[in-house]
Design a protein around this motif. Structure first.
Motif, PDB file in Angstrom:
ATOM      1  N   SER A   1      -1.702  20.539   0.307  1.00 23.96           N
ATOM      2  CA  SER A   1      -3.149  20.559   0.519  1.00 23.96           C
ATOM      3  C   SER A   1      -3.909  20.151  -0.737  1.00 23.96           C
ATOM      4  O   SER A   1      -4.957  19.501  -0.666  1.00 23.96           O
ATOM      5  N   ASP A   2      -3.351  20.505  -1.914  1.00 19.67           N
ATOM      6  CA  ASP A   2      -3.998  20.112  -3.173  1.00 19.67           C
ATOM      7  C   ASP A   2      -3.857  18.620  -3.424  1.00 19.67           C
ATOM      8  O   ASP A   2      -4.769  17.985  -3.981  1.00 19.67           O
ATOM      9  N   LEU A   3      -2.725  18.033  -3.021  1.00 22.30           N
ATOM     10  CA  LEU A   3      -2.534  16.587  -3.176  1.00 22.30           C
ATOM     11  C   LEU A   3      -3.575  15.812  -2.375  1.00 22.30           C
ATOM     12  O   LEU A   3      -4.090  14.790  -2.820  1.00 22.30           O
ATOM     13  N   VAL A   4      -3.885  16.333  -1.167  1.00 22.67           N
ATOM     14  CA  VAL A   4      -4.893  15.676  -0.340  1.00 22.67           C
ATOM     15  C   VAL A   4      -6.230  15.664  -1.051  1.00 22.67           C
ATOM     16  O   VAL A   4      -6.942  14.662  -1.075  1.00 22.67           O
ATOM     17  N   LYS A   5      -6.588  16.807  -1.647  1.00 26.15           N
ATOM     18  CA  LYS A   5      -7.882  16.908  -2.310  1.00 26.15           C
ATOM     19  C   LYS A   5      -7.947  16.051  -3.564  1.00 26.15           C
ATOM     20  O   LYS A   5      -8.943  15.369  -3.829  1.00 26.15           O
ATOM     21  N   VAL A   6      -6.865  16.070  -4.384  1.00 29.24           N
ATOM     22  CA  VAL A   6      -6.884  15.374  -5.671  1.00 29.24           C
ATOM     23  C   VAL A   6      -6.816  13.863  -5.488  1.00 29.24           C
ATOM     24  O   VAL A   6      -7.553  13.106  -6.131  1.00 29.24           O
ATOM     25  N   LEU A   7      -5.939  13.421  -4.591  1.00 24.79           N
ATOM     26  CA  LEU A   7      -5.713  11.980  -4.428  1.00 24.79           C
ATOM     27  C   LEU A   7      -6.695  11.342  -3.458  1.00 24.79           C
ATOM     28  O   LEU A   7      -6.840  10.113  -3.452  1.00 24.79           O
ATOM     29  N   GLY A   8      -7.359  12.151  -2.615  1.00 26.44           N
ATOM     30  CA  GLY A   8      -8.300  11.575  -1.662  1.00 26.44           C
ATOM     31  C   GLY A   8      -7.633  10.729  -0.614  1.00 26.44           C
ATOM     32  O   GLY A   8      -8.233   9.750  -0.147  1.00 26.44           O
TER      33      GLY A   8
ATOM     34  N   ASP B   1       0.830  -1.207   0.000  1.00 30.74           N
ATOM     35  CA  ASP B   1       0.000   0.000   0.000  1.00 30.74           C
ATOM     36  C   ASP B   1       0.859   1.250   0.000  1.00 30.74           C
ATOM     37  O   ASP B   1       0.532   2.263  -0.644  1.00 30.74           O
ATOM     38  N   ARG B   2       1.990   1.205   0.743  1.00 25.79           N
ATOM     39  CA  ARG B   2       2.863   2.376   0.811  1.00 25.79           C
ATOM     40  C   ARG B   2       3.443   2.685  -0.560  1.00 25.79           C
ATOM     41  O   ARG B   2       3.476   3.839  -0.987  1.00 25.79           O
ATOM     42  N   ILE B   3       3.874   1.638  -1.271  1.00 23.25           N
ATOM     43  CA  ILE B   3       4.431   1.845  -2.606  1.00 23.25           C
ATOM     44  C   ILE B   3       3.364   2.379  -3.546  1.00 23.25           C
ATOM     45  O   ILE B   3       3.597   3.263  -4.371  1.00 23.25           O
ATOM     46  N   GLY B   4       2.137   1.881  -3.382  1.00 27.50           N
ATOM     47  CA  GLY B   4       1.049   2.362  -4.232  1.00 27.50           C
ATOM     48  C   GLY B   4       0.763   3.842  -4.018  1.00 27.50           C
ATOM     49  O   GLY B   4       0.531   4.588  -4.978  1.00 27.50           O
ATOM     50  N   VAL B   5       0.820   4.284  -2.753  1.00 24.81           N
ATOM     51  CA  VAL B   5       0.580   5.699  -2.450  1.00 24.81           C
ATOM     52  C   VAL B   5       1.701   6.547  -3.015  1.00 24.81           C
ATOM     53  O   VAL B   5       1.471   7.622  -3.599  1.00 24.81           O
ATOM     54  N   GLU B   6       2.968   6.045  -2.901  1.00 28.21           N
ATOM     55  CA  GLU B   6       4.110   6.800  -3.431  1.00 28.21           C
ATOM     56  C   GLU B   6       3.971   6.988  -4.933  1.00 28.21           C
ATOM     57  O   GLU B   6       4.216   8.078  -5.467  1.00 28.21           O
ATOM     58  N   ASP B   7       3.578   5.920  -5.616  1.00 28.77           N
ATOM     59  CA  ASP B   7       3.438   6.006  -7.069  1.00 28.77           C
ATOM     60  C   ASP B   7       2.369   7.028  -7.461  1.00 28.77           C
ATOM     61  O   ASP B   7       2.558   7.811  -8.409  1.00 28.77           O
ATOM     62  N   ARG B   8       1.262   7.033  -6.731  1.00 25.83           N
ATOM     63  CA  ARG B   8       0.178   7.973  -7.047  1.00 25.83           C
ATOM     64  C   ARG B   8       0.643   9.418  -6.840  1.00 25.83           C
ATOM     65  O   ARG B   8       0.321  10.316  -7.636  1.00 25.83           O
ATOM     66  N   ILE B   9       1.428   9.637  -5.789  1.00 27.85           N
ATOM     67  CA  ILE B   9       1.930  10.992  -5.513  1.00 27.85           C
ATOM     68  C   ILE B   9       2.881  11.440  -6.611  1.00 27.85           C
ATOM     69  O   ILE B   9       2.773  12.569  -7.139  1.00 27.85           O
ATOM     70  N   LEU B  10       3.801  10.555  -6.974  1.00 29.18           N
ATOM     71  CA  LEU B  10       4.803  10.916  -7.987  1.00 29.18           C
ATOM     72  C   LEU B  10       4.139  11.147  -9.345  1.00 29.18           C
ATOM     73  O   LEU B  10       4.507  12.060 -10.088  1.00 29.18           O
ATOM     74  N   GLN B  11       3.148  10.313  -9.692  1.00 24.71           N
ATOM     75  CA  GLN B  11       2.432  10.488 -10.950  1.00 24.71           C
ATOM     76  C   GLN B  11       1.699  11.836 -10.981  1.00 24.71           C
ATOM     77  O   GLN B  11       1.700  12.536 -12.003  1.00 24.71           O
ATOM     78  N   GLN B  12       1.082  12.210  -9.849  1.00 26.41           N
ATOM     79  CA  GLN B  12       0.351  13.477  -9.782  1.00 26.41           C
ATOM     80  C   GLN B  12       1.294  14.659  -9.911  1.00 26.41           C
ATOM     81  O   GLN B  12       0.989  15.638 -10.603  1.00 26.41           O
ATOM     82  N   LEU B  13       2.489  14.562  -9.275  1.00 24.77           N
ATOM     83  CA  LEU B  13       3.461  15.650  -9.371  1.00 24.77           C
ATOM     84  C   LEU B  13       3.950  15.800 -10.805  1.00 24.77           C
ATOM     85  O   LEU B  13       4.081  16.927 -11.310  1.00 24.77           O
ATOM     86  N   ARG B  14       4.243  14.663 -11.491  1.00 25.09           N
ATOM     87  CA  ARG B  14       4.707  14.746 -12.878  1.00 25.09           C
ATOM     88  C   ARG B  14       3.617  15.323 -13.776  1.00 25.09           C
ATOM     89  O   ARG B  14       3.892  16.120 -14.678  1.00 25.09           O
ATOM     90  N   ALA B  15       2.346  14.976 -13.484  1.00 24.90           N
ATOM     91  CA  ALA B  15       1.237  15.485 -14.303  1.00 24.90           C
ATOM     92  C   ALA B  15       0.999  16.972 -14.063  1.00 24.90           C
ATOM     93  O   ALA B  15       0.398  17.646 -14.922  1.00 24.90           O
TER      94      ALA B  15
END
Length: 320
Positions: free
Chosen positions: A276-283, A254-268
C-alpha cells in the motif's frame, strides 16, 4: 303504578330480593355482611356473585347457620332466581334491551381462618346484556332506579383487562386493578353507578415487554447461526492490495521501467515496504503495481509476506 315509581321499586327489588337468606338469619340473631361482585365481560354479560358472611362464635351459631342453609338449593335459590328474572325483565323494559338471568348456583360452607369461624353463602348467576359494548363498555342503565347499600354492604364492579375508566358517577370509594369499589351505607341515583370504559390503544406492558424479548431472542439466534455457518473472511481471503482499478496492459519498456522504480524504492527503504505504501510513493495504479509485483515474485526477485491484512514486499537478494 306509574313508570317512575316502578323503577324505584325495581332499584330496591334487585338488592333486597338477594337478602332472602339473611332475613331468615335475622330470626336466628345472626349478623352478616354482604358483598356484591359484578364481573363484566367484553360482550356486556355480567357475572354476579353475592356473598353473605356471618361470624360463628359458638356451636349454637354453627347449628343455626346449618339449619337455615340446609334448604338453600330447594327453597331459597329458586325464589331468588324467580325474583331476579322479574328484575331483569323490568330492566329490559326500561332500557329497551333484551336481558336474561341464568345459570344460578348456590353454595353454603363453614370457613375457618385465623380470625375465627364464618358461615358463608354464595349466590352466582349471569346477567346478559347488562352492559352496553360499543368501542368499550357502558354500565349503569340496568340500574333504572338506582341502588341502595345498607351498612356492612359492599359493591364491587370488575372490568376486563385492556380497558380504562374514562368516567364514573359517583366516584368509587376505592379503585384497584380493574375494579371499582363502593361501601355502604349509601344511595345511588337512577342509572348509577354509571361507568364508561374505553379500550386501551396499546396492549398491556407485560405483553409488549414479552414481544420485545421474543424479537431480541430471535434476532440473537439468527446472528449466532449466521456467524456459525458463514464466518467472516480471514485476512488471507481478503487483501486490500488486490487491484480494484484495472489498467491497460503495459508495453515491455513501460513494464521494465515500473520494475526498476519498484526495486529502487525497496532498496531505498532497506529492502522492504508494504504494498500500500508503494502505491502511494510511486503513484502507480494498484492494478499495474499488483501485476508487476506478481511477475517479480514469479521470477523470485521479490518475496510477498502476509502481515495481517497487508502484503509486505521484500527483496529476495538482499537481507531484511
Amino acid at each position: 303504578m306509574n313508570k317512575t315509581r316502578g323503577y324505584r321499586i325495581l332499584a330496591l327489588f334487585i338488592l333486597v330480593v338477594l337478602c332472602i337468606i339473611p332475613a331468615t338469619w335475622a330470626a336466628g340473631t345472626l349478623d352478616y355482611t354482604t358483598t356484591y361482585t359484578i364481573t363484566l365481560k367484553d360482550d356486556g354479560t355480567a357475572l354476579w356473585n353475592v356473598e353473605y358472611r356471618t361470624p360463628l362464635a359458638n356451636d349454637s351459631d354453627i347449628s343455626t347457620f346449618e339449619n337455615y342453609t340446609r334448604d338453600l338449593d330447594s327453597i331459597y335459590l329458586p325464589e331468588i332466581e324467580s325474583l331476579m328474572k322479574n328484575s331483569a325483565a323490568q330492566a329490559a323494559a326500561g332500557t329497551a334491551r333484551q336481558m336474561t338471568v341464568e345459570n344460578f348456583t348456590g353454595n353454603a360452607a363453614v370457613q375457618t381462618n385465623p380470625t375465627g369461624k364464618f358461615g358463608v353463602v354464595t349466590i352466582s348467576f349471569y346477567w346478559t346484556h347488562f352492559a352496553v359494548p360499543d368501542d368499550g363498555l357502558t354500565v349503569g342503565d340496568a340500574f333504572v332506579g338506582g341502588l341502595y347499600l345498607s351498612k356492612d354492604n359492599t359493591l364491587i364492579i370488575q372490568y376486563p383487562s385492556g380497558y380504562i375508566v374514562s368516567a364514573t358517577e359517583p366516584a368509587p370509594d376505592q379503585q384497584g386493578s380493574n375494579a371499582l369499589v363502593w361501601y355502604g351505607m349509601r344511595s345511588f341515583g337512577a342509572g348509577e353507578p354509571n361507568i364508561v370504559l374505553e379500550k386501551t390503544a396499546f396492549p398491556p406492558v407485560p405483553v409488549v415487554a414479552g414481544f420485545v424479548i421474543i424479537v431480541i431472542a430471535v434476532a440473537g439466534l439468527i446472528m449466532y447461526r449466521r456467524k456459525k455457518h458463514d464466518p467472516l473472511p480471514s485476512a488471507s481471503a481478503y487483501s486490500p492490495e488486490e487491484p480494484d482499478d484495472p489498467s491497460p496492459p503495459l508495453s515491455e519498456a513501460d513494464r521494465i521501467g515500473v520494475e526498476d522504480r519498484i526495486l529502487q524504492q525497496l532498496r531505498a527503504n532497506g529492502g522492504e515496504q508494504f504494498q500500500s505504501d508503494l502505491v502511494k510513493v510511486l503513484g502507480i495504479p494498484k492494478s499495474t503495481l499488483s501485476s508487476t509485483l506478481n511477475d517479480l515474485h514469479q521470477r523470485q526477485i521479490i518475496i510477498k509476506v502476509k502481515k495481517g491484512r497487508e502484503n509486505l514486499i521484500r527483496l529476495a537478494e538482499e537481507p531484511r
